[in-house]
Design an enzyme around this catalytic site. Structure first.
Site, PDB file in Angstrom:
ATOM      1  N   TRP A  40       0.884  -1.181   0.000  1.00 37.11           N
ATOM      2  CA  TRP A  40       0.000   0.000   0.000  1.00 37.11           C
ATOM      3  C   TRP A  40       0.916   1.223   0.000  1.00 37.11           C
ATOM      4  CZ3 TRP A  40      -4.257   2.580  -0.709  1.00 37.11           C
ATOM      5  CH2 TRP A  40      -4.669   3.627   0.102  1.00 37.11           C
ATOM      6  N   SER A  42       1.136   4.333   0.813  1.00 36.41           N
ATOM      7  CA  SER A  42       0.295   5.193   1.658  1.00 36.41           C
ATOM      8  C   SER A  42       0.672   6.663   1.545  1.00 36.41           C
ATOM      9  CB  SER A  42       0.477   4.706   3.107  1.00 36.41           C
ATOM     10  OG  SER A  42       0.265   5.749   4.018  1.00 36.41           O
ATOM     11  N   ASP A  54       0.170  15.067   5.737  1.00 37.63           N
ATOM     12  CA  ASP A  54      -0.541  14.304   4.710  1.00 37.63           C
ATOM     13  C   ASP A  54      -1.753  15.145   4.299  1.00 37.63           C
ATOM     14  OD1 ASP A  54      -1.671  12.363   3.123  1.00 37.63           O
ATOM     15  OD2 ASP A  54      -2.373  11.118   4.796  1.00 37.63           O
ATOM     16  N   ASP A  81      -2.270   4.842  -2.971  1.00 38.73           N
ATOM     17  CA  ASP A  81      -3.193   5.797  -2.377  1.00 38.73           C
ATOM     18  C   ASP A  81      -3.011   7.105  -3.153  1.00 38.73           C
ATOM     19  OD1 ASP A  81      -4.381   7.678  -0.751  1.00 38.73           O
ATOM     20  OD2 ASP A  81      -3.172   7.233   1.030  1.00 38.73           O
ATOM     21  N   ARG A 155     -12.807   5.095  -2.804  1.00 40.73           N
ATOM     22  CA  ARG A 155     -12.744   5.132  -1.343  1.00 40.73           C
ATOM     23  C   ARG A 155     -13.836   6.055  -0.826  1.00 40.73           C
ATOM     24  NH1 ARG A 155      -7.201   6.685   1.852  1.00 40.73           N
ATOM     25  NH2 ARG A 155      -8.097   7.795   3.636  1.00 40.73           N
ATOM     26  N   HIS A 186     -13.925   3.492   4.712  1.00 47.63           N
ATOM     27  CA  HIS A 186     -12.993   3.913   5.758  1.00 47.63           C
ATOM     28  C   HIS A 186     -13.745   4.407   6.986  1.00 47.63           C
ATOM     29  CE1 HIS A 186      -9.157   4.511   7.311  1.00 47.63           C
ATOM     30  NE2 HIS A 186      -8.834   5.713   6.852  1.00 47.63           N
TER      31      HIS A 186
HETATM   32  C1  SPV Z   1      -2.972   6.374   4.178  1.00 52.34           C
HETATM   33  O1  SPV Z   1      -2.355   5.413   4.655  1.00 52.34           O
HETATM   34  O2  SPV Z   1      -2.416   7.344   3.695  1.00 52.34           O
HETATM   35  C2  SPV Z   1      -4.440   6.373   4.190  1.00 52.34           C
HETATM   36  C3  SPV Z   1      -5.150   5.640   5.225  1.00 52.34           C
HETATM   37  O3  SPV Z   1      -4.991   7.041   3.363  1.00 52.34           O
HETATM   38  S1  SPV Z   1      -5.466   6.761   6.494  1.00 52.34           S
HETATM   39  O4  SPV Z   1      -4.226   7.282   6.978  1.00 52.34           O
HETATM   40  O5  SPV Z   1      -6.181   6.022   7.509  1.00 52.34           O
HETATM   41  O6  SPV Z   1      -6.284   7.823   5.940  1.00 52.34           O
HETATM   42 MG    MG Z   2      -3.799   8.485   2.457  1.00 53.00          MG
END
Ligand code: SPV
Ligand code: MG
Length: 549
Positions: A40, A42, A54, A81, A155, A186
């Site tokens: 993943w 991420s 993020d 992602d 998502r 989610h």
């Molecule tokens: C990520 O891992 O960047 C995701 C999942 O998008 S979360 O952090 O839970 O949004």
């Molecule tokens: Mg993310």
């Protein structure tokens, strides 16, 4: 196999797909090595690895680069992602083209507005795109993909944004209608209830993906009770443990004023080299780095020297070449020097206690006849696939790299390294004595390449007439190799002796003498010291002392 097809294959199976978050090639590789099904890529991990939030602070290209290095490092599929696609449908079209072209198996795109913030952020801004807007983006993505296999997973962030079950379900169904290949639902609740409620109400055939970061009690055993859930993502556990480990180590270095206590607790550097594909690099070097003067080394190491009384106790479990001298075997030393001199292709012929020869970077060839036949028989086993020159190096010598460096620059077709110190030091233990056409160079001349043909070598040389001692290193040019092979075959088939010795018992000196007898020129490269052979326990002690200094 194409990775998108692999990912489709995983979705087609009955098992739960386990994907783990990563942020670069190394962490992706660890995901694969630990047996997970997919990586993943991420957004949280990638942005955290840049020490930025993020929150679409990094660009599409940053994420693409990160995903590409992950994808390049693994053979399992990478699911990326892609946040909300980094803009509107127009941005999505280019994004899909770029990620698919990079070999990415699939993307998960979320129905939030640009710029988004991480879904788990306590006071994060979680603004949803309208259903039509996001439906358009899913359609744009599906329309942009080139191969049918590439997966576009939608998502649903309605639960994260607090819009409730009904909205989540409505959105999910709309996205399926637009062509989504799966739905990621989610949640950031501490328990799985709302996700379980969604799953239970999900009646579509399109599979679901869950990310149980906050509701972590929802483990695989639980998830498997819901067959519509096909994929679980452990989104950020690698980077969180990495931060903890780095922090702990750095604190300890700071507190203890050095690395004495931490070093033994860390992984060996070798483990890092392995993860980096250093072995593959070495193989590629061997195959593809050409110097124009390709040389292969052949080290005959099959013989049993345990009959030498003073060495018997050391050679119960290993051949002489594996004797340890100050932490390294003779063979390892030789291989390292050869590699440094650009000779990467090294064949070692093993026989007596051959299983003890377990060195990396060599090709070991078994000689099952070692106890019946001599060194020539061993040596010639390495000649099968020589397509350039060859360097024959005895297994029981230690020597300076300068000798090989110089020898490789010489032009002669058959050239043996001979030492003058036999004369100057009244060296009564010299073995393979040599008479050359010209006398040895007086004074301190060393490493002289020039042509000084060998007149006599081996058993027939008496001590008084000898000019040099053969040290056990021979260079053959491509032409020299051909001569060697041809003459060896001819001697084998002639039923006559090799310089007076039975064919199977002949050693290299006999063979060289026979070549000379047949009118073939054997040249010599003169050195003075810089080497030592190990034939007795005294030699062994001497070499150990010599190399310790
Ligand atoms: C990520 O891992 O960047 C995701 C999942 O998008 S979360 O952090 O839970 O949004
Ligand atoms: Mg993310």
């Amino acid at each position: 196999m194409d990775k998108a097809r692999k990912l489709r294959g995983l979705f087609a199976k009955n098992d739960l797909i386990r994907a783990v978050g990563a942020h670069n090639g190394l962490t992706a590789k660890l995901v694969e090595l630990n047996g997970f099904d997919a990586v993943w890529a991420s957004s949280l991990e990638v942005s955290a690895s840049h020490a930025v939030p993020d929150a679409n602070v990094l660009t599409m290209t940053d994420y693409l680069n990160a995903a590409t290095s992950m994808n390049d490092a693994v053979s399992i599929p990478v699911v990326v992602d892609v946040d909300q696609g980094y803009g509107n449908s127009v941005n999505v079209i280019r994004m899909v083209k770029k990620f698919e072209a990079a070999g990415i198996a699939g993307i998960i795109m979320e129905d939030k507005l640009f710029p988004k913030q991480n879904s788990l952020l306590a006071d994060g801004k979680q603004e949803l795109a309208s259903i039509p807007e996001f439906v358009g983006k899913i359609m744009a993505a599906k329309n942009a993909q080139v191969s049918e296999e590439f997966m576009v997973i939608a998502r649903v962030e309605a639960l994260i944004a607090g819009w409730g079950q009904e909205e989540a379900m409505k959105r999910a169904k709309s996205y399926v209608g637009a062509g989504a290949d799966a739905i990621m639902i989610h949640s950031k609740n501490k328990d799985p209830d709302e996700v379980v409620e969604f799953i239970t109400n999900w009646k579509e055939r399109v599979p679901l993906v869950v990310v149980p970061t906050t509701y972590y009690q929802f483990d695989e055993e639980e998830i498997k009770k819901y067959p519509s859930v096909k994929m679980v993502i452990y989104a950020n556990h690698g980077i969180r443990s990495a931060v903890e480990a780095v922090d702990k180590t750095l604190k300890e270095i700071k507190d203890t004023g050095g690395i004495k206590t931490v070093s033994p607790k860390l992984i060996p550097v070798k483990q890092l080299f392995d993860l980096q594909g250093t072995r593959e690099m070495k193989e590629a070097e061997k195959k593809f780095i050409k110097t124009g003067k390709e040389v292969k080394a052949i080290i005959p190491a099959a013989g049993d020297d345990s009959s030498v009384p003073s060495l018997k106790h050391l050679l119960q479990d290993r051949p002489l070449t594996m004797l340890d001298i100050n932490g390294k075997s003779i063979l390892q030393r030789t291989v390292e020097i050869l590699n440094q001199a650009g000779v990467k292709d090294v064949d070692v012929i093993k026989g007596y206690k051959g299983e003890a020869i377990n060195l990396e970077g060599i090709r070991a060839i078994e000689n099952e006849e070692y106890s019946q036949k001599g060194i020539m028989n061993s040596m010639m086993k390495g000649f099968d696939d020589v397509d350039g020159g060859a360097l024959i190096v005895f297994a029981d010598i230690v020597f300076d790299k300068a000798i090989v460096d110089r020898l490789l620059t010489c032009e002669e077709d058959i050239n043996i390294v001979v030492d003058t110190s036999y004369r100057t030091e009244e060296y009564d233990k010299a073995y393979d004595l040599v008479v050359t056409k010209r006398p040895p160079t007086k004074g301190k001349t060393i490493l002289s390449c020039g042509s000084n043909p060998v007149v006599k070598i081996g058993g027939s040389v008496n001590r008084d007439e000898a000019t040099h001692e053969f040290i056990g290193i021979t260079y053959l040019s491509k032409k020299g190799v051909e001569t060697f092979k041809r003459e060896y075959e001819s001697m084998k088939n002639s039923n006559s002796t090799v310089n007076g010795v039975q064919f199977d018992e002949a050693d290299l000196s006999d063979f060289l003498q026979e070549l000379i007898n047949r009118g073939i020129k054997v040249d010599s490269m003169e050195i003075s010291r810089g080497w030592k052979d190990v034939r007795t326990f005294d030699d062994y002690k001497q070499v150990s002392e010599m190399l310790a200094n």
